[in-house]
Design a protein around this motif. Structure first.
Motif, PDB file in Angstrom:
ATOM      1  N   LYS A 106     -12.465   1.256   2.224  1.00 51.67           N
ATOM      2  CA  LYS A 106     -11.373   0.322   2.494  1.00 51.67           C
ATOM      3  C   LYS A 106     -10.273   0.468   1.451  1.00 51.67           C
ATOM      4  O   LYS A 106      -9.081   0.490   1.783  1.00 51.67           O
ATOM      5  CB  LYS A 106     -11.921  -1.108   2.483  1.00 51.67           C
ATOM      6  N   TYR A 107     -10.673   0.547   0.183  1.00 52.86           N
ATOM      7  CA  TYR A 107      -9.761   0.701  -0.943  1.00 52.86           C
ATOM      8  C   TYR A 107     -10.250   1.858  -1.824  1.00 52.86           C
ATOM      9  O   TYR A 107     -11.429   2.218  -1.772  1.00 52.86           O
ATOM     10  CB  TYR A 107      -9.721  -0.566  -1.813  1.00 52.86           C
ATOM     11  N   PRO A 108      -9.393   2.419  -2.652  1.00 53.58           N
ATOM     12  CA  PRO A 108      -9.864   3.407  -3.633  1.00 53.58           C
ATOM     13  C   PRO A 108     -10.953   2.809  -4.532  1.00 53.58           C
ATOM     14  O   PRO A 108     -10.926   1.619  -4.853  1.00 53.58           O
ATOM     15  CB  PRO A 108      -8.597   3.726  -4.439  1.00 53.58           C
ATOM     16  N   ASP A 109     -11.920   3.640  -4.887  1.00 52.35           N
ATOM     17  CA  ASP A 109     -13.033   3.255  -5.780  1.00 52.35           C
ATOM     18  C   ASP A 109     -13.996   2.266  -5.136  1.00 52.35           C
ATOM     19  O   ASP A 109     -14.797   1.639  -5.842  1.00 52.35           O
ATOM     20  CB  ASP A 109     -12.505   2.676  -7.111  1.00 52.35           C
ATOM     21  N   THR A 147     -13.997   5.020   7.454  1.00 55.09           N
ATOM     22  CA  THR A 147     -13.964   6.479   7.556  1.00 55.09           C
ATOM     23  C   THR A 147     -13.287   6.890   8.858  1.00 55.09           C
ATOM     24  O   THR A 147     -12.380   7.734   8.876  1.00 55.09           O
ATOM     25  CB  THR A 147     -15.384   7.057   7.504  1.00 55.09           C
ATOM     26  N   TYR A 148     -13.722   6.275   9.962  1.00 51.57           N
ATOM     27  CA  TYR A 148     -13.145   6.650  11.248  1.00 51.57           C
ATOM     28  C   TYR A 148     -11.665   6.290  11.347  1.00 51.57           C
ATOM     29  O   TYR A 148     -10.834   7.106  11.768  1.00 51.57           O
ATOM     30  CB  TYR A 148     -13.911   6.003  12.409  1.00 51.57           C
ATOM     31  N   LEU A 149     -11.317   5.067  10.963  1.00 55.05           N
ATOM     32  CA  LEU A 149      -9.929   4.637  11.118  1.00 55.05           C
ATOM     33  C   LEU A 149      -9.003   5.349  10.131  1.00 55.05           C
ATOM     34  O   LEU A 149      -7.832   5.567  10.428  1.00 55.05           O
ATOM     35  CB  LEU A 149      -9.833   3.124  10.977  1.00 55.05           C
ATOM     36  N   GLY A 150      -9.538   5.750   8.979  1.00 52.94           N
ATOM     37  CA  GLY A 150      -8.742   6.569   8.079  1.00 52.94           C
ATOM     38  C   GLY A 150      -8.436   7.925   8.694  1.00 52.94           C
ATOM     39  O   GLY A 150      -7.298   8.416   8.640  1.00 52.94           O
ATOM     40  N   ASP A 200      -4.949  -1.204   3.021  1.00 52.69           N
ATOM     41  CA  ASP A 200      -6.332  -1.048   3.469  1.00 52.69           C
ATOM     42  C   ASP A 200      -6.358   0.136   4.425  1.00 52.69           C
ATOM     43  O   ASP A 200      -5.516   0.234   5.323  1.00 52.69           O
ATOM     44  CB  ASP A 200      -6.748  -2.360   4.149  1.00 52.69           C
ATOM     45  N   THR A 201      -7.306   1.030   4.236  1.00 59.26           N
ATOM     46  CA  THR A 201      -7.364   2.269   5.015  1.00 59.26           C
ATOM     47  C   THR A 201      -7.247   2.054   6.513  1.00 59.26           C
ATOM     48  O   THR A 201      -6.557   2.808   7.206  1.00 59.26           O
ATOM     49  CB  THR A 201      -8.691   3.002   4.716  1.00 59.26           C
ATOM     50  N   CYS A 202      -7.902   1.033   7.051  1.00 61.53           N
ATOM     51  CA  CYS A 202      -7.947   0.868   8.510  1.00 61.53           C
ATOM     52  C   CYS A 202      -6.559   0.616   9.103  1.00 61.53           C
ATOM     53  O   CYS A 202      -6.287   1.004  10.245  1.00 61.53           O
ATOM     54  CB  CYS A 202      -8.911  -0.241   8.911  1.00 61.53           C
ATOM     55  N   TYR A 203      -5.653   0.008   8.310  1.00 65.99           N
ATOM     56  CA  TYR A 203      -4.326  -0.292   8.852  1.00 65.99           C
ATOM     57  C   TYR A 203      -3.427   0.939   8.935  1.00 65.99           C
ATOM     58  O   TYR A 203      -2.378   0.894   9.583  1.00 65.99           O
ATOM     59  CB  TYR A 203      -3.669  -1.411   8.048  1.00 65.99           C
TER      60      TYR A 203
END
Length: 351
Positions: free
Chosen positions: A297-300, A308-311, A255-258
């Motif tokens: 959060k995930y692709p697609d 967006t921010y945490l990525g 997950d992007t945020c992690y």
């Protein structure tokens, strides 16, 4: 799809412009699908403001900077602006949704963290912050075990709110609301059998709570509480969270945020260099919308302000990146913003 291909400088600029446009739009209008976030509008503003900062694109809101600062201050709970004001209610509300004089109109420690961080990023001098009232209010959010609740009339307590109170204390340069011994004990008692940190003692390890625990210890200058054995096993637990991106718990999808929560946790214990940086960045880039901008959060999936921010923050941890500002892991804001905060602290000390 990794959009950073041959002409890297050009692709970086496209990435910056696309995501700056998305974050600026988040400050102006959100789709109806985000209406449930209205009560915590201040968090959306923080994600957008801090994200623009990491993109080195605060200039796109330069004309609105002062009005944004004034809007943030309008959300501050002051003794003079609510007839329901009482013990522990000071701080910042998440939005004007409830309105002044509502029985549940009160400050929230998470919103106060977002407000103060945003003001620092925007270069404000914090002179309009009611520091004494906020710190005194934090004392009424504190429980007997050293943890904190988000608002005075709730009983929910966990590592997130410990972190928020630690950051507020750090930004305001006043630790009198925190019983350091009890708070450190609460954090250390949340170190779990599988060698991460849970939200509370006895709960499973989680990437978000591990970050909050380590960042709180770092801000209190208490990372030495962790033994060499604990640091080694904690490093292993965090590194095992990487598949391509990072997962928050075992057997969950990345997950992007992690990429920030776990990546920053590793940064705080000097182990970030052990991750596969390129693989993590490729995962984050795979989640972006190439038309509207934003990261998901995930692709697609559909982008949202938080991911967006945490990525971006996760990518900004990379010391070799040269197109995002570096992020200060413990406060989750740019090093540039922290330099401004350090100047404020120096000015307060000399005044």
């Amino acid at each position: 799809m990794d959009v950073i291909t041959n002409d890297r400088n050009n692709d970086h600029q496209v990435f910056i412009r696309r995501n700056a446009k998305y974050l600026r739009r988040c400050l102006q209008v959100l789709p109806s699908s985000h209406s449930s976030l209205d009560i915590s509008r201040l968090t959306i503003a923080f994600f957008a403001i801090s994200g623009l900062d990491l993109l080195n694109s605060l200039d796109v809101i330069e004309d609105d900077r002062q009005s944004i600062i004034d809007w943030i201050y309008s959300l501050q709970i002051l003794t003079t602006n609510s007839k329901h004001i009482g013990t522990g209610r000071h701080g910042f509300r998440g939005s004007p949704t409830n309105g002044r004089d509502h029985p549940y109109d009160c400050g929230n420690v998470a919103m106060t963290y977002c407000a103060l961080s945003s003001l620092v990023i925007l270069g404000d001098d914090l002179k309009r912050v009611d520091k004494e009232a906020i710190i005194n209010g934090l004392k009424d959010h504190r429980l007997s075990d050293g943890s904190f609740v988000p608002v005075v009339f709730e009983k929910e307590n966990d590592m997130r709110f410990v972190y928020c109170c630690a950051t507020i204390s750090y930004i305001l340069n006043d630790w009198s609301a925190i019983d350091r011994q009890k708070t450190v004990s609460f954090i250390m008692n949340s170190f779990t059998y599988d060698c991460g940190f849970g939200q509370c003692p006895g709960l499973e390890s989680h990437g978000g709570s591990t970050y909050c625990a380590l960042a709180s210890l770092s801000l209190m200058d208490e990372l030495s509480q962790l033994s060499a054995k604990q640091l080694s096993s904690l490093t292993r637990w965090c590194l095992f969270r990487q598949a391509n991106g990072f997962q928050g718990r075992p057997n969950k999808d990345p997950d992007t945020c992690y990429s920030f929560w776990v990546g920053a946790a590793l940064k705080l214990i000097d182990a970030y260099h052990l991750i596969n940086i390129k693989q993590n960045e490729n995962f984050i880039l795979d989640t972006q919308d190439l038309v509207t901008g934003g990261l998901a959060k995930y692709p697609d999936n559909t982008p949202d302000p938080m991911h967006t921010y945490l990525g971006l923050s996760g990518m900004a941890l990379n010391p070799t990146n040269n197109y995002l500002l570096s992020v200060y892991a413990a406060l989750n804001i740019s090093d540039r913003a922290v330099q401004h905060l350090n100047k404020l602290h120096s000015d307060w000390k000399n005044s």
